[in-house]
Design a protein around this motif. Structure first.
Motif, PDB file in Angstrom:
ATOM      1  N   GLU A   1      -5.782  -2.441   4.267  1.00 23.95           N
ATOM      2  CA  GLU A   1      -4.632  -2.758   3.507  1.00 23.95           C
ATOM      3  C   GLU A   1      -4.905  -1.531   2.513  1.00 23.95           C
ATOM      4  O   GLU A   1      -5.051  -1.247   1.795  1.00 23.95           O
TER       5      GLU A   1
ATOM      6  N   LYS B   1       3.669  -4.287   5.280  1.00 25.17           N
ATOM      7  CA  LYS B   1       3.787  -5.676   4.898  1.00 25.17           C
ATOM      8  C   LYS B   1       4.717  -6.228   3.070  1.00 25.17           C
ATOM      9  O   LYS B   1       4.382  -5.290   2.335  1.00 25.17           O
TER      10      LYS B   1
ATOM     11  N   ASN C   1      -8.353  -5.363   1.592  1.00 23.61           N
ATOM     12  CA  ASN C   1      -7.711  -4.382   1.056  1.00 23.61           C
ATOM     13  C   ASN C   1      -9.262  -3.405   0.576  1.00 23.61           C
ATOM     14  O   ASN C   1     -10.009  -3.624   0.135  1.00 23.61           O
TER      15      ASN C   1
ATOM     16  N   GLU D   1      -6.032 -12.915   5.128  1.00 18.43           N
ATOM     17  CA  GLU D   1      -6.156 -11.426   3.824  1.00 18.43           C
ATOM     18  C   GLU D   1      -7.156 -11.743   3.093  1.00 18.43           C
ATOM     19  O   GLU D   1      -7.137 -12.502   2.876  1.00 18.43           O
TER      20      GLU D   1
ATOM     21  N   ASP E   1       0.430  -1.413   3.222  1.00 17.17           N
ATOM     22  CA  ASP E   1       0.772  -3.163   1.767  1.00 17.17           C
ATOM     23  C   ASP E   1       1.800  -2.491   0.946  1.00 17.17           C
ATOM     24  O   ASP E   1       1.774  -1.846   0.679  1.00 17.17           O
TER      25      ASP E   1
HETATM   26 CA    CA Z   1      -2.714  -6.632   0.017  1.00 19.94          CA
END
Ligand code: CA
Ligand code: C2E
Ligand code: CA
Ligand code: CA
Length: 277
Positions: free
Chosen positions: A149, A198, A117, A58, A177
């Motif tokens: 995400e 997640k 993200n 990530e 997320d």
């Molecule tokens: Ca994230």
């Protein structure tokens, strides 16, 4: 209180006011931060909890302010969202993340994915899909190795779900997320082309010690199984948590137990098994 002649009143003995002035200063500094090259990315491994093998990284944005030093993302991301600066910043993040992924491949690293993200503000942009796809294609990485995400806080207009469908059919993946922290999680699963969940670290933190948290994680895994989604546990910090997650059938995790976020070079070293003396 002291009038600085700018229409701003500084109140030195009032924490709330000086904090908001602080935010104003940071907010304007943020606008020039991209061209002044004050941003960097760190990469945190997402691993197979059984073997520790890295399956993805990530990308996490870091801002080093020239006077104040590192500013936490939880502080500057909301400011960048308020000003709209998150849009060019977000493009830069995707570009850099893809560039690193390509570089790791050239250095003989095993194939991994990169997770980036996406702010709710970016999601609301018209031409979202076109802008992001151009970046991924120019980088030369396989779009299937890029996972965006998204959080559950974005309001899902029809054009947003259309953009997402375009990105999904170009091969990109989506992860939801902080799953479980918002009331709209299940609605997201209905309207957004999600591939992975997640599990928020507020549930992972108690997975070994709290029946409630363990029950919630078990329920998330059941939803994921019936919708054929992958599940990644966030914020895995202890062996007890790892064992409890594996016991429940959660196979992928991210967190300081596995690795803290790494510089791009340290991520490459991890992938190629290099050792520093
Ligand atoms: Ca994230
Ligand atoms: P997030 O997307 O939920 O990212 C995970 C956060 O958890 C990261 O914080 C990471 O350093 C932290 N973390 C990882 N493992 C552990 C652990 O074992 N324990 C604990 N306590 N924390 C752990 P970070 O890097 O400070 O980022 C905070 C948030 O800022 C991110 O939360 C994300 O919402 C946002 N953010 C970071 N980079 C970007 C970006 O490029 N774009 C956007 N839009 N948001 C970003
Ligand atoms: Ca998260
Ligand atoms: Ca978060």
């Amino acid at each position: 209180a002291k009038d600085r002649g700018l229409g701003l009143i500084e109140v030195f003995d009032d924490d709330a006011s000086s904090r908001s002035l602080d935010r104003l200063g940071l907010r304007s500094d943020l606008l020039g931060a991209l061209e002044r090259e004050q941003f960097a990315l760190n990469f945190q491994p997402i691993c197979d909890l059984r073997s520790g093998q890295v399956v993805a990284f990530e990308a996490l944005l870091r801002w080093t302010h020239p006077q104040r030093g590192p500013v936490p993302p939880d502080v500057f991301i909301p400011l960048a969202e308020e000003t709209g600066a998150i849009v060019p910043i977000g493009h830069w993040v995707l570009e850099q993340a893809c560039r690193e992924l390509a570089r790791w491949g050239l250095h003989g690293g095993p194939r991994v994915r990169v997770n980036v993200n996406l702010s709710p503000v970016q999601l609301q942009q018209p031409n979202l899909a076109r802008g992001l796809l151009d970046i991924v294609r120019q980088s030369g990485v396989d779009p299937g190795d890029v996972c965006l995400e998204v959080t559950e806080h974005s309001y899902l207009r029809e054009d947003v779900t259309e953009s997402a469908a375009v990105l999904r059919s170009a091969g990109l993946h989506f992860a939801l997320d902080d799953f479980g922290t918002s009331y709209s999680s299940l609605n997201y699963l209905k309207w957004f082309p999600i591939d992975h969940l997640k599990v928020d670290r507020s549930f992972v933190g108690g997975v070994a010690a709290s029946d409630t948290d363990r029950g919630i994680v078990r329920a998330v895994l059941a939803i994921a199984e019936s919708l054929r989604l992958g599940v990644i546990a966030e914020g895995v910090e202890t062996e007890e948590q790892r064992a409890a997650l594996l016991d429940l059938g959660c196979v992928w995790g991210q967190g300081n137990l596995l690795s803290t976020p790494l510089t791009p070079d340290a991520a490459l070293d991890l992938l190629t098994g290099a050792r520093h003396s």
